[in-house]
Write an enzyme that holds these catalytic residues in place. Structure first.
Site, short mmCIF file in Angstrom:
data_model
loop_
_atom_site.label_atom_id
_atom_site.label_comp_id
_atom_site.label_asym_id
_atom_site.label_seq_id
_atom_site.Cartn_x
_atom_site.Cartn_y
_atom_site.Cartn_z
N TRP A 1 0.83 -1.21 0.00
CA TRP A 1 0.00 0.00 0.00
C TRP A 1 0.86 1.26 0.00
CZ3 TRP A 1 -4.55 -0.41 -1.83
CH2 TRP A 1 -5.34 -1.54 -1.57
N ASP B 1 -0.76 6.68 6.70
CA ASP B 1 -1.87 5.82 6.31
C ASP B 1 -2.05 4.83 7.47
OD1 ASP B 1 -3.60 3.94 5.33
OD2 ASP B 1 -2.50 3.55 3.47
N LYS C 1 -11.59 -1.54 7.82
CA LYS C 1 -10.78 -2.52 8.52
C LYS C 1 -11.05 -2.53 10.00
CE LYS C 1 -8.25 -2.65 4.57
NZ LYS C 1 -7.47 -1.81 3.67
C1 LIG Z 1 -6.94 -1.38 2.54
C2 LIG Z 1 -5.84 -0.39 2.55
C3 LIG Z 1 -5.80 0.67 1.62
C4 LIG Z 1 -6.81 0.82 0.53
O1 LIG Z 1 -8.03 1.23 1.06
P1 LIG Z 1 -9.26 1.60 0.11
O2 LIG Z 1 -10.22 2.19 1.11
O3 LIG Z 1 -9.73 0.32 -0.49
O4 LIG Z 1 -8.81 2.57 -0.89
C5 LIG Z 1 -4.77 1.58 1.73
N1 LIG Z 1 -3.84 1.47 2.68
C6 LIG Z 1 -3.84 0.47 3.58
C7 LIG Z 1 -2.76 0.40 4.62
C8 LIG Z 1 -4.84 -0.49 3.55
O5 LIG Z 1 -4.86 -1.47 4.45
#
Ligand SMILES: *Cc1c(COP(=O)(O)O)cnc(C)c1O
Length: 364
Positions: free
Chosen positions: A100, A175, A199
C-alpha cells in the site's frame, strides 16, 4: 457452525453493533425513518455525525487544532489528496514498507508529472518482499520537505511501525487504515492521519482524515471535493456524505469506548490475541511467519505459511469448511493471513490454534 471472519477488509464488526443497527434499521430512535433514508441535513443525522466526530476525538485524544473529516474515495484517494493539498512545490518523502505504501508513492509520482512537487523514495523493503520495516538515515531528509509519508500497518505483509522514526523535524503523514484504534498513537506526532474505515472502524465507504489545521491548503484552484479546507469547513457535509457508514462507525466508536474501555484497552486485547498466534507459530517447526523482526509484528494482520504451497492451499480449504473464512493470504505473499482487527473475538484465535495443531499433526 460458528463462522470466524478473518477478512482483511471489509472486516468483521462487533456483534452488538450489528444488533443495534438491526434494531434501529426501520425506525431510528422514534424518527419513523431509517438512517438509510434520512437527509444528511436532518437534525438526527447532524447528531450522528457530531457524535461520531466527538467519540473519535475522545478515543484518539485528538487535539482541538486538528480537523476530523469523513470523506469518500477510500484510503486510495488519499494517495492523491495528500500530495495535492500538502506537497505544494516541495519534496515529499515516502517510507515504503509494504504494497500500500508503494501504491501511495506511485500515485504521488504520477501526480508530480502535472503538479510541481518532488516525491522521493526514502527507503523500501520491496527487494525482500516487504518482510521488514526499512531503515533510513534521518539526515538524508531535507528539513524543508513537506512531509514524510508512512504506513503504520502493512495490511498485506503484516508489519507495523509502533515507534515513529526520526524524520529530521519533517512532519509525518500516516496511512493508518489497518491499525487505527488498534494501537495507541499520539495524534500530535502527525500532520495528517488517514484511514479507510472498512478494517477497524466500520463498513466500506467512509475514510477518516485527521489533519492539523495549519496543514490545510491555501490553493483556491483545487477542485472542491479534493480540497481539505473546503471539506473541513463544511464539516464533511460539502456534498452528501456516506451517511450510513458514518452511523455504523459511530456505533463502533461507542463500542470501543463503552464496552472495551478505550484504545489502550483495545490495544492490550489485540496484543493478547495476536500474541497467542505468534507464540504458537514460534514454537512450531511446521508454521512460519514471513515477518523478519519481532519488533515489526503487526497486531492486526498476521501472515503465516506451512512448509509448502500445496499444504497452504489444503489448509485454506479445510479451514473454510470449518468456518474459518477468508484466511487465505494476499496473492503477493501467499500462505495464510489472519486479520485480527478490533472486533475479532479471542475465541476465534483459540479455535484457530486448535485447528492449526490438528492440521500440523496430520501433515507433519
Ligand atoms: C486497505 C488499505 C488501503 C486501501 O483502502 P481503500 O479504502 O480500499 O482505498 C490503503 N492502505 C492500507 C494500509 C490499507 O490497508
Amino acid at each position: 457452525m460458528t463462522v470466524y471472519n478473518f477478512s482483511a477488509g471489509p472486516a468483521t464488526l462487533p456483534k452488538p453493533v450489528l444488533e443495534q443497527a438491526r434494531d434501529e434499521l426501520l425506525d431510528y430512535q422514534g424518527s419513523g425513518m431509517s438512517v438509510l433514508e434520512m437527509s444528511h441535513r436532518s437534525p438526527e443525522f447532524d447528531n450522528i455525525i457530531k457524535d461520531a466526530e466527538g467519540l473519535l476525538r475522545e478515543l484518539m485524544a485528538i487535539p482541538a487544532n486538528y480537523k476530523v473529516m469523513f470523506l469518500q474515495g477510500g484510503a486510495s484517494l488519499q494517495f492523491t489528496m495528500v500530495p495535492l493539498n500538502l506537497a505544494q512545490g516541495k519534496k515529499a518523502y515516502y517510507l515504503v514498507g509494504g504494497s500500500w505504501g508503494k501504491k501511495a508513492y506511485n500515485e504521488a509520482v504520477k501526480l508530480s508529472k502535472t503538479i510541481p512537487f518532488e516525491p522521493i523514495l526514502l527507503a523500501s523493503s520491496e527487494d525482500t518482499v516487504y518482510d521488514h520495516i526499512p531503515d533510513f538515515d534521518p539526515a538524508s531528509i531535507d528539513k524543508d520537505a513537506a512531509y514524510v509519508h508512512i504506513t503504520t500497518n502493512n495490511t498485506i505483509e503484516g508489519t507495523s511501525i509502533y515507534d515513529l522514526p526520526d524524520t529530521n523535524g519533517v512532519p509525518i503523514v500516516a496511512d493508518m487504515s489497518s491499525n487505527i484504534l488498534a494501537a495507541r498513537y499520539n495524534v500530535e506526532d502527525f500532520a495528517l492521519i488517514y484511514a479507510g474505515a472498512q478494517k477497524n472502524i466500520g463498513p466500506a465507504g467512509v475514510t477518516v482524515v485527521i489533519v492539523r489545521e495549519d496543514f490545510l491548503n491555501d490553493q483556491p484552484q483545487l477542485s472542491a471535493m479534493l480540497d481539505y479546507r473546503i471539506q473541513a469547513e463544511a464539516g464533511s457535509l460539502y456534498n452528501t456524505p456516506p451517511a450510513y457508514s458514518i452511523y455504523i462507525s459511530k456505533l463502533v466508536f461507542e463500542w470501543v469506548k463503552n464496552t472495551i474501555g478505550g484504545v489502550d484497552q483495545m490495544a492490550e486485547i489485540n496484543r493478547e490475541k495476536s500474541g497467542l498466534l505468534y507464540d504458537f507459530i514460534e514454537q512450531s517447526d511446521f508454521y512460519t511467519s514471513p515477518v523478519k523482526n519481532v519488533k515489526d509484528r503487526s497486531v492486526t494482520n498476521i501472515p503465516f505459511v506451512t512448509p509448502s504451497k500445496e499444504l497452504d492451499a489444503e489448509f485454506v480449504a479445510q479451514a473454510d469448511k470449518l468456518g474459518f473464512k477468508n484466511i487465505k493470504g494476499h496473492r503477493s505473499v501467499g500462505g495464510m493471513r489472519a486479520s485480527l482487527y478490533n472486533a475479532f473475538p479471542k475465541q476465534g484465535v483459540l479455535d484457530l490454534l486448535d485447528f492449526m495443531k490438528k492440521f500440523e499433526a496430520q501433515h507433519k
